[in-house]
Each structure stands twice: as structure tokens, then as C-alpha cells.
Design an enzyme around this catalytic site. Structure first.
Site, PDB file in Angstrom:
ATOM      1  N   MET A  61      85.806 115.368  33.403  1.00 10.22           N
ATOM      2  CA  MET A  61      86.619 116.427  32.670  1.00 10.22           C
ATOM      3  C   MET A  61      86.746 115.701  31.037  1.00 10.22           C
ATOM      4  O   MET A  61      87.215 114.729  31.043  1.00 10.22           O
ATOM      5  CB  MET A  61      88.082 116.504  33.266  1.00 10.22           C
ATOM      6  CG  MET A  61      87.994 117.246  34.550  1.00 10.22           C
ATOM      7  SD  MET A  61      89.564 117.222  35.318  1.00 10.22           S
ATOM      8  CE  MET A  61      89.589 115.657  36.022  1.00 10.22           C
ATOM      9  N   VAL A  62      86.320 116.449  30.320  1.00 13.03           N
ATOM     10  CA  VAL A  62      86.456 116.090  28.782  1.00 13.03           C
ATOM     11  C   VAL A  62      87.848 115.770  28.356  1.00 13.03           C
ATOM     12  O   VAL A  62      88.789 116.519  28.819  1.00 13.03           O
ATOM     13  CB  VAL A  62      85.834 117.104  28.065  1.00 13.03           C
ATOM     14  CG1 VAL A  62      85.748 116.646  26.336  1.00 13.03           C
ATOM     15  CG2 VAL A  62      84.421 117.147  28.165  1.00 13.03           C
TER      16      VAL A  62
ATOM     17  N   GLN B  79      78.937 109.683  32.730  1.00 10.50           N
ATOM     18  CA  GLN B  79      78.167 110.889  32.619  1.00 10.50           C
ATOM     19  C   GLN B  79      77.796 111.037  30.835  1.00 10.50           C
ATOM     20  O   GLN B  79      78.540 110.944  30.197  1.00 10.50           O
ATOM     21  CB  GLN B  79      79.105 112.166  32.885  1.00 10.50           C
ATOM     22  CG  GLN B  79      78.213 113.560  32.827  1.00 10.50           C
ATOM     23  CD  GLN B  79      78.812 114.691  33.377  1.00 10.50           C
ATOM     24  OE1 GLN B  79      79.724 115.117  32.490  1.00 10.50           O
ATOM     25  NE2 GLN B  79      78.774 115.187  34.410  1.00 10.50           N
TER      26      GLN B  79
ATOM     27  N   CYS C  97      77.620 121.830  31.974  1.00 11.80           N
ATOM     28  CA  CYS C  97      78.476 122.480  31.228  1.00 11.80           C
ATOM     29  C   CYS C  97      78.045 123.672  30.652  1.00 11.80           C
ATOM     30  O   CYS C  97      77.013 123.933  29.828  1.00 11.80           O
ATOM     31  CB  CYS C  97      78.602 121.319  29.963  1.00 11.80           C
ATOM     32  SG  CYS C  97      80.102 121.889  28.920  1.00 11.80           S
TER      33      CYS C  97
ATOM     34  N   HIS D  56      77.713 122.400  41.328  1.00 11.24           N
ATOM     35  CA  HIS D  56      78.791 123.228  41.299  1.00 11.24           C
ATOM     36  C   HIS D  56      78.468 124.484  41.515  1.00 11.24           C
ATOM     37  O   HIS D  56      77.611 125.228  40.867  1.00 11.24           O
ATOM     38  CB  HIS D  56      79.376 123.329  39.541  1.00 11.24           C
ATOM     39  CG  HIS D  56      80.494 124.012  39.474  1.00 11.24           C
ATOM     40  ND1 HIS D  56      81.299 123.591  38.167  1.00 11.24           N
ATOM     41  CD2 HIS D  56      81.022 125.002  39.897  1.00 11.24           C
ATOM     42  CE1 HIS D  56      82.524 124.206  38.214  1.00 11.24           C
ATOM     43  NE2 HIS D  56      82.425 125.311  39.233  1.00 11.24           N
TER      44      HIS D  56
ATOM     45  N   ASN E   9      81.021 120.813  44.467  1.00 13.89           N
ATOM     46  CA  ASN E   9      82.092 120.998  43.292  1.00 13.89           C
ATOM     47  C   ASN E   9      82.573 122.738  43.299  1.00 13.89           C
ATOM     48  O   ASN E   9      81.717 123.397  43.382  1.00 13.89           O
ATOM     49  CB  ASN E   9      81.564 120.487  42.167  1.00 13.89           C
ATOM     50  CG  ASN E   9      82.400 120.666  40.840  1.00 13.89           C
ATOM     51  OD1 ASN E   9      82.285 120.349  39.735  1.00 13.89           O
ATOM     52  ND2 ASN E   9      83.858 120.530  41.256  1.00 13.89           N
TER      53      ASN E   9
ATOM     54  N   ALA F 105      88.614 118.935  39.876  1.00 17.93           N
ATOM     55  CA  ALA F 105      88.598 118.881  38.447  1.00 17.93           C
ATOM     56  C   ALA F 105      90.211 119.219  38.266  1.00 17.93           C
ATOM     57  O   ALA F 105      91.246 118.776  38.252  1.00 17.93           O
ATOM     58  CB  ALA F 105      87.941 119.577  37.821  1.00 17.93           C
TER      59      ALA F 105
END
Length: 433
Positions: free
Chosen positions: A107-108, A160, A189, A256, A289, A313
């Protein structure tokens, strides 16, 4: 012969060792990981939330020998291995790590070291760093020092990167491979910044480039390569994609279960059937995910996908104790009871990790809003006071927690009677998954 690329120090469990102010470099990378002490001028006002939350006089570095930093364990890159041998090696590595099932997703600005350590305290068995930009990471020492920190307890760890150039990606990966268990490539992303930068899920339109990125790392690193992907609208395209990644040298695949266009996790359910199809199509470990809100979801996901682990997340941001069996809302079955924890307890734990492992204040501010957002809705004046602070301090944040607790309204986390989890004194959750 290429010169050795400087390594990135580990953080001590007692104090910080590798952080800087955004406005001024405080230290340089060294191969010997020597202790540095620097003095700083006050940063510009608009950069205050990027200031690291520590006293730079208190820096300490821990050395780690090269013999301890090759988790793949076989001493050389996998360039000469046939397909079956690569799969066996992938499983041997996964087994060596203990086959972790409960994993913190990348997670950014949110899966930074203190938050990873908080989640590990409450049951997480592995974690990803935030997505790092490979070019900036390779070129900018200030970016490296602020955006990637770790410690000896922060394992297993996926680091990552996003990338669209194999050579640049390899340069970035070599800087972190002594300090992680996988170098992960972000192919998932879906945000506009990824479209503009031509990385993440937008490389799904250029599969030869995707393959070259994986091959470049698989042929040159001593740690395995993992990939995080989204699914295609067509299931067969997804299966072909996964097989291509495996053939290129990917040792672990995190899937995901949403497409590139399905950005809103609350609006679109992740497709667990697609994840199951990928699991059945490849020989390497597969992680699922999507749709993980509590431990019941973990159980359901593992059963329905056959995956080897799950990533969470957004749900972890609100409830970092998710993997220890706690949930933010009462379940529909009526088996839940109030647990011993609430989100202010988790926030205090997080702040203590931040004092030990400093990060930019912007990350701390974000986590505060996520963790006690429910409390802020009841007490908006406390939230407004937080938002009015141009400069945060730990003293202010601990006092803010005390103010919330003194209001006499507790918002507990809940545990399920049927599979209640326990967090013993050592902080490590016990669980059966």
C-alpha cells in the site's frame, strides 16, 4: 567488472538508523553500515509532514553479514534451471519461510515499516513494502532512505517495485535483495499515475515487456522474483498471462481478483473463481487478494481459491489486528463479543513502533485517520484539532488518544466465539488457518 552497489542498512530494534529529512540529506549509504551523526536546519514549512519523526542525533546502525542475507539459499541466480527445477526451488523457498498465509498487501505510503511491524504483532506472517518507483529508487538516495527501511524482525518481506525498463529494475532490485525474501514486480496498479508512468496494470497491454522484466530479475538475482497482477476480463487470457509469468521465472504469484477497470473494491467483488483457475494452471505458490475483511473471509478465500495465502490491504488500515481474529463490526451470525482491544490501543502500539522506526509524518497522519476514524465521527472536534496541526508530535498524538478515551465512549473491536484468537504477552498471535 561492475562496482558493488551500496547496500541499505537495517534499522535497529532499539532506535532508528537509516532515515533523513526530506529537505536535507542527513547521511549517505555506506558498504560498512557505519554510524553517522548529522545536524539539521529547520525544513521548509510546506515539507513538515515529510519530516521523519525522530531526533537525528539518535542514529544507530546494525551490521548484518553477507552470509545471512541470501534467503534463496542456493548461492546463484536461477538462469540455468529448467521449468520443473524452478518450480521445485520456488516451493523450497516458500517452505523455508514457513508457508505464510496471512500477508500485508503493498500500500503506497501505508505499508511502511512501523505499520508492517504492528500487523506482524497481531498475526500477519509476511508483508509487502509500499510500491517503490524503480527509476527514482536507483537514482535518488533521499528517496531510498525515506521510502525503504527495514529491520531484522521484518521478515518474511516482499520489496515491491514498479518498472518499465529491465535494466533500471535490476539496478533497483540489487540494492534491496540482501534485505528481503522476494523482489516483487507490480503489474497490478490501476491508478491514473500508473497509466501516465506506464507501469503497473497498464503493462498488461505489452506482455513482451512484462516477460522481459521478470526474466531480467530471475536471471540475475539471488532472491526469487514474485509478481502481483490483476485479472483480464477473459479468464483464458488471465491463465495464459499467469503461465507466461511462471515460464519467465516468477517464483510466486499474487492475484488480485479484479480487472484493471475495477478500481473500487467496495463496488466490485474480487473474482475468487479466477484466482482458483490461476492456482490450478500454474505450479508455483499463488496468493489471493480481494474481499478479505476478517478471518471468516480468510477461511472462505483459502477454501474457494485453493490459494497458498491471502493478502489484505484496506481492511488492515482500519483494523491492523484483523489477522489476530479481531473485526471492526459485529458479524451477522451473532457469535461475536467485545474483544480486549479497541482502535486507540492499536494506534498507541503503532506510535510506539514509529518512535522506534521513524517514518515521515505524512504516513503517521494517514494511519491516525484510518485507525480512529470511527472515533472521529463521534468526536469531530478532536479530528479538527488534529487537522489544524501543521507540525505533529508524539506528545500531541498520545494526548489526543487520552482525550478520546476520557470522553467515555469506547468503540471496541470484536472477536468470534467460534474461533477466538489470542495475542500473548510476546505480541505474536496464535492461530489455526
Amino acid at each position: 567488472m561492475k562496482s558493488k552497489i551500496p547496500s541499505i542498512p537495517l534499522l535497529s530494534s532499539r532506535s532508528s538508523c537509516f532515515t533523513t529529512l526530506k529537505s536535507l540529506m542527513a547521511s549517505s549509504l555506506t558498504e560498512t553500515l557505519t554510524v553517522t551523526q548529522t545536524h539539521h536546519s529547520d525544513p521548509p514549512q510546506d515539507d513538515l509532514d515529510d519530516v521523519l519523526c525522530f531526533d537525528p542525533q539518535l542514529q544507530e546502525q546494525r551490521e548484518q553479514s553477507a552470509s545471512d542475507t541470501s534467503p534463496f539459499g542456493l548461492g546463484s541466480p536461477s538462469r540455468c534451471l529448467a521449468g520443473e527445477s524452478r518450480v521445485e526451488r520456488a516451493w523450497a523457498h516458500w517452505a523455508k519461510l514457513g508457508r505464510p498465509k496471512l500477508i500485508v498487501a503493498p500500500m503506497v505510503d501505508n505499508s511502511e515499516l512501523p505499520f508492517r511491524m504492528l500487523c506482524r504483532k497481531y498475526g500477519a506472517e509476511a508483508a509487502y513494502t509500499p510500491m517503490l518507483h524503480s527509476r527514482i529508487f536507483s537514482e535518488n538516495e533521499k528517496y531510498r532512505s525515506q521510502e525503504f527501511t527495514t529491520c531484522t524482525e521484518d521478515r518474511p518481506l516482499f520489496v515491491q517495485f514498479c518498472a518499465n525498463d529491465p535494466e533500471i529494475l535490476l539496478e533497483a532490485a540489487r540494492r534491496v535483495e540482501p534485505f528481503c525474501d522476494y523482489v516483487d514486480i507490480n503489474f497490478g496498479c490501476p491508478q491514473r499515475i500508473a497509466r501516465r508512468g506506464y507501469y503497473g496494470a497498464f503493462l498488461m497491454d505489452n506482455l513482451p515487456l512484462v516477460k522481459s522484466l521478470v526474466q531480467k530479475l530471475a536471471l540475475n538475482l539471488h532472491v526469487p522474483v514474485s509478481c502481483k497482477i490483476r485479472v483480464f476480463p477473459d479468464l483464458q487470457d488471465t491463465i495464459n498471462y499467469a503461465r507466461m509469468l511462471e515460464d519467465a521465472g516468477c517464483s510466486l504469484l499474487a492475484v488480485h481478483g479484479r480487472t484493471r477497470d475495477e478500481k473500487d473494491g467496495k463496488k466490485f467483488r474480487a473474482d475468487w473463481e479466477a484466482i482458483r483457475a490461476v492456482k490450478n494452471a500454474v505450479g508455483i505458490p499463488v496468493l489471493a487478494n480481494g474481499n478479505i475483511r476478517h478471518m471468516d473471509d480468510v477461511q472462505d478465500c483459502l477454501e474457494k481459491t485453493g490459494a497458498d495465502g491471502v493478502l489484505s490491504a484496506e481492511s488492515l488500515l482500519e483494523n491492523p489486528a484483523l489477522f489476530a481474529g479481531y473485526r471492526a463490526l459485529v458479524g451477522s451470525e451473532g457469535n461475536d463479543k467485545e474483544g480486549k482491544l479497541d482502535q486507540t490501543d492499536l494506534l498507541v502500539d503503532y506510535l510506539k513502533f514509529c518512535e522506534r522506526y521513524p517514518v515521515p509524518w505524512r504516513m503517521i497522519r494517514s494511519h491516525v485517520h484510518k485507525m480512529v476514524g470511527d472515533w472521529f465521527r463521534v468526536h469531530p472536534d478532536v479530528r479538527e484539532d488534529l487537522n489544524s496541526q501543521s507540525t505533529l508530535t508524539f506528545e500531541f498524538l498520545y494526548n489526543m488518544v487520552d482525550r478520546l478515551r476520557e470522553r467515555g465512549i469506547r468503540i471496541p473491536l470484536y472477536v468470534n466465539d467460534t474461533h477466538e484468537e489470542r495475542v500473548p504477552a510476546d505480541g505474536l498471535a496464535s492461530r489455526n488457518v
